[in-house]
Design a protein around this motif. Sequence first.
Motif, PDB file in Angstrom:
ATOM      1  N   PRO A  38       2.589 -18.213   3.678  1.00  0.00           N
ATOM      2  CA  PRO A  38       2.801 -16.820   4.066  1.00  0.00           C
ATOM      3  C   PRO A  38       4.279 -16.551   4.334  1.00  0.00           C
ATOM      4  CG  PRO A  38       0.952 -17.750   5.270  1.00  0.00           C
ATOM      5  CD  PRO A  38       1.629 -18.894   4.558  1.00  0.00           C
ATOM      6  N   LEU A  39       4.769 -15.422   3.837  1.00  0.00           N
ATOM      7  CA  LEU A  39       6.146 -15.018   4.118  1.00  0.00           C
ATOM      8  C   LEU A  39       6.210 -14.388   5.502  1.00  0.00           C
ATOM      9  CD1 LEU A  39       6.511 -15.474   1.050  1.00  0.00           C
ATOM     10  CD2 LEU A  39       7.913 -13.420   1.026  1.00  0.00           C
ATOM     11  N   SER A  40       7.298 -14.620   6.193  1.00  0.00           N
ATOM     12  CA  SER A  40       7.501 -13.991   7.501  1.00  0.00           C
ATOM     13  C   SER A  40       7.701 -12.492   7.306  1.00  0.00           C
ATOM     14  CB  SER A  40       8.733 -14.585   8.182  1.00  0.00           C
ATOM     15  OG  SER A  40       9.907 -14.193   7.478  1.00  0.00           O
ATOM     16  N   GLN A  41       7.448 -11.739   8.347  1.00  0.00           N
ATOM     17  CA  GLN A  41       7.663 -10.292   8.276  1.00  0.00           C
ATOM     18  C   GLN A  41       9.123  -9.982   7.972  1.00  0.00           C
ATOM     19  OE1 GLN A  41       5.113  -7.926   8.420  1.00  0.00           O
ATOM     20  NE2 GLN A  41       6.761  -6.695   7.547  1.00  0.00           N
ATOM     21  N   GLU A  42      10.015 -10.790   8.517  1.00  0.00           N
ATOM     22  CA  GLU A  42      11.444 -10.597   8.253  1.00  0.00           C
ATOM     23  C   GLU A  42      11.745 -10.751   6.761  1.00  0.00           C
ATOM     24  OE1 GLU A  42      15.612 -12.145  10.152  1.00  0.00           O
ATOM     25  OE2 GLU A  42      14.034 -13.640   9.890  1.00  0.00           O
ATOM     26  N   MET A  43      11.160 -11.769   6.116  1.00  0.00           N
ATOM     27  CA  MET A  43      11.379 -11.986   4.688  1.00  0.00           C
ATOM     28  C   MET A  43      10.746 -10.851   3.870  1.00  0.00           C
ATOM     29  SD  MET A  43      12.756 -13.828   2.328  1.00  0.00           S
ATOM     30  CE  MET A  43      13.042 -15.488   2.869  1.00  0.00           C
ATOM     31  N   ILE A  44       9.574 -10.386   4.281  1.00  0.00           N
ATOM     32  CA  ILE A  44       8.922  -9.260   3.596  1.00  0.00           C
ATOM     33  C   ILE A  44       9.807  -8.027   3.675  1.00  0.00           C
ATOM     34  CG2 ILE A  44       6.954  -7.669   3.682  1.00  0.00           C
ATOM     35  CD1 ILE A  44       5.239 -10.105   4.562  1.00  0.00           C
ATOM     36  N   ASP A  45      10.369  -7.760   4.848  1.00  0.00           N
ATOM     37  CA  ASP A  45      11.242  -6.588   5.031  1.00  0.00           C
ATOM     38  C   ASP A  45      12.500  -6.677   4.170  1.00  0.00           C
ATOM     39  OD1 ASP A  45       9.419  -5.562   6.839  1.00  0.00           O
ATOM     40  OD2 ASP A  45      10.553  -6.202   8.602  1.00  0.00           O
ATOM     41  N   ILE A  46      13.013  -7.884   3.969  1.00  0.00           N
ATOM     42  CA  ILE A  46      14.196  -8.072   3.128  1.00  0.00           C
ATOM     43  C   ILE A  46      13.840  -7.869   1.658  1.00  0.00           C
ATOM     44  CG2 ILE A  46      15.840  -9.802   2.277  1.00  0.00           C
ATOM     45  CD1 ILE A  46      15.818 -10.945   5.185  1.00  0.00           C
ATOM     46  N   VAL A  58       2.288 -14.280   0.066  1.00  0.00           N
ATOM     47  CA  VAL A  58       2.522 -15.719   0.083  1.00  0.00           C
ATOM     48  C   VAL A  58       3.505 -16.018  -1.034  1.00  0.00           C
ATOM     49  CG1 VAL A  58       0.294 -16.364   1.089  1.00  0.00           C
ATOM     50  CG2 VAL A  58       0.519 -16.218  -1.393  1.00  0.00           C
ATOM     51  N   GLY A  59       4.293 -17.078  -0.878  1.00  0.00           N
ATOM     52  CA  GLY A  59       5.265 -17.383  -1.917  1.00  0.00           C
ATOM     53  C   GLY A  59       5.873 -18.755  -1.777  1.00  0.00           C
ATOM     54  N   ASN A  60       6.749 -19.056  -2.714  1.00  0.00           N
ATOM     55  CA  ASN A  60       7.452 -20.331  -2.656  1.00  0.00           C
ATOM     56  C   ASN A  60       8.500 -20.278  -1.539  1.00  0.00           C
ATOM     57  OD1 ASN A  60       9.480 -18.767  -3.831  1.00  0.00           O
ATOM     58  ND2 ASN A  60       9.632 -19.994  -5.690  1.00  0.00           N
ATOM     59  N   SER A  61       9.189 -21.375  -1.330  1.00  0.00           N
ATOM     60  CA  SER A  61      10.093 -21.480  -0.174  1.00  0.00           C
ATOM     61  C   SER A  61      11.249 -20.488  -0.215  1.00  0.00           C
ATOM     62  CB  SER A  61      10.631 -22.905  -0.045  1.00  0.00           C
ATOM     63  OG  SER A  61      11.374 -23.246  -1.202  1.00  0.00           O
ATOM     64  N   THR A  62      11.657 -20.040  -1.402  1.00  0.00           N
ATOM     65  CA  THR A  62      12.768 -19.092  -1.506  1.00  0.00           C
ATOM     66  C   THR A  62      12.305 -17.648  -1.697  1.00  0.00           C
ATOM     67  OG1 THR A  62      12.919 -19.382  -3.902  1.00  0.00           O
ATOM     68  CG2 THR A  62      14.275 -20.860  -2.516  1.00  0.00           C
ATOM     69  N   ALA A  63      10.996 -17.442  -1.794  1.00  0.00           N
ATOM     70  CA  ALA A  63      10.391 -16.124  -2.050  1.00  0.00           C
ATOM     71  C   ALA A  63      10.810 -15.557  -3.403  1.00  0.00           C
ATOM     72  CB  ALA A  63      10.697 -15.143  -0.928  1.00  0.00           C
ATOM     73  N   SER A  64      11.238 -16.418  -4.310  1.00  0.00           N
ATOM     74  CA  SER A  64      11.581 -15.962  -5.655  1.00  0.00           C
ATOM     75  C   SER A  64      10.332 -15.798  -6.518  1.00  0.00           C
ATOM     76  CB  SER A  64      12.564 -16.916  -6.321  1.00  0.00           C
ATOM     77  OG  SER A  64      11.995 -18.214  -6.413  1.00  0.00           O
ATOM     78  N   THR A  65       9.236 -16.388  -6.091  1.00  0.00           N
ATOM     79  CA  THR A  65       7.933 -16.200  -6.730  1.00  0.00           C
ATOM     80  C   THR A  65       6.932 -15.965  -5.621  1.00  0.00           C
ATOM     81  OG1 THR A  65       8.529 -17.601  -8.599  1.00  0.00           O
ATOM     82  CG2 THR A  65       6.177 -17.219  -8.234  1.00  0.00           C
ATOM     83  N   THR A  66       6.219 -14.833  -5.706  1.00  0.00           N
ATOM     84  CA  THR A  66       5.304 -14.460  -4.633  1.00  0.00           C
ATOM     85  C   THR A  66       4.005 -13.881  -5.192  1.00  0.00           C
ATOM     86  OG1 THR A  66       6.242 -12.233  -4.476  1.00  0.00           O
ATOM     87  CG2 THR A  66       7.181 -13.914  -3.011  1.00  0.00           C
ATOM     88  N   ILE A  67       3.010 -13.869  -4.333  1.00  0.00           N
ATOM     89  CA  ILE A  67       1.772 -13.145  -4.588  1.00  0.00           C
ATOM     90  C   ILE A  67       1.621 -12.187  -3.411  1.00  0.00           C
ATOM     91  CG2 ILE A  67      -0.724 -13.248  -4.930  1.00  0.00           C
ATOM     92  CD1 ILE A  67      -0.322 -16.225  -5.807  1.00  0.00           C
ATOM     93  N   ALA A  68       1.734 -10.902  -3.696  1.00  0.00           N
ATOM     94  CA  ALA A  68       1.562  -9.867  -2.675  1.00  0.00           C
ATOM     95  C   ALA A  68       0.187  -9.256  -2.897  1.00  0.00           C
ATOM     96  CB  ALA A  68       2.650  -8.813  -2.817  1.00  0.00           C
ATOM     97  N   TYR A  69      -0.484  -8.911  -1.799  1.00  0.00           N
ATOM     98  CA  TYR A  69      -1.832  -8.364  -1.935  1.00  0.00           C
ATOM     99  C   TYR A  69      -2.145  -7.500  -0.738  1.00  0.00           C
ATOM    100  CZ  TYR A  69      -2.490 -12.596   0.854  1.00  0.00           C
ATOM    101  OH  TYR A  69      -2.362 -13.583   1.798  1.00  0.00           O
ATOM    102  N   GLY A  70      -3.046  -6.572  -0.954  1.00  0.00           N
ATOM    103  CA  GLY A  70      -3.420  -5.703   0.146  1.00  0.00           C
ATOM    104  C   GLY A  70      -4.335  -4.586  -0.290  1.00  0.00           C
ATOM    105  N   LEU A  71      -4.776  -3.839   0.687  1.00  0.00           N
ATOM    106  CA  LEU A  71      -5.648  -2.691   0.485  1.00  0.00           C
ATOM    107  C   LEU A  71      -4.879  -1.428   0.827  1.00  0.00           C
ATOM    108  CD1 LEU A  71      -8.767  -4.277   2.170  1.00  0.00           C
ATOM    109  CD2 LEU A  71      -8.588  -3.688  -0.249  1.00  0.00           C
ATOM    110  N   LYS A  72      -4.964  -0.432  -0.027  1.00  0.00           N
ATOM    111  CA  LYS A  72      -4.302   0.862   0.194  1.00  0.00           C
ATOM    112  C   LYS A  72      -5.368   1.929   0.383  1.00  0.00           C
ATOM    113  CE  LYS A  72      -0.173  -0.744  -0.539  1.00  0.00           C
ATOM    114  NZ  LYS A  72       0.714  -0.969   0.551  1.00  0.00           N
TER     115      LYS A  72
END
Length: 171
Positions: A38-46, A58-72
């Motif tokens: 899971p990415l930290s909220q700080e990383m998500i905001d960046i 969720v993503g790799n250690s550098t957040a260069s590859t991620t899977i974002a998901y959610g309900l709108k």
Amino acid sequence: MKLMFSLLLFAVSISVSAKEINISDTNISFVAPDEFQPLSQEMIDIKWPQKNAPEWVVGNSTASTTIAYGLKNNDNSDADLSELMTYFKTTFDRMVPGIEWIKRDIIQLSGKRWLYLEMTSNAVNADIHNIMLLTSYGEEMLIFNFNSTKDDFPKYETRLRESIQTIQLPN
């Protein structure tokens, strides 16, 4: 304080068991690549500074590859997916710099019809490869975004495509 509360909420919102990820208050799950966390909220905001951040990532250690998901809160349960695909294509063509479409389709996954959008585009600091999946979930829209820099995509492509196939929705 707000960051701590957000991180706590995030930690409670998903449970990670080995590689399987379960979306809070649903029976929706998928399997992410082993090293994804899971990415930290700080990383998500960046990573998503325009206030349109996904609920969970969720993503790799550098957040260069991620899977974002959610309900709108968009009820698309009665939507014609072909019309929705046209809407997203038109909107993305106008708003996403350097967009190049790889595939736009309606697929069957976990007993549901999904809108499948795959594209590359130019971001401020890297070129991006995106695979977006959208479907209805009750009166909400469920969105997955498998996002990688073009440089990272070949390294993760097989695992991201395998992860897509593991998405499970309740009957």
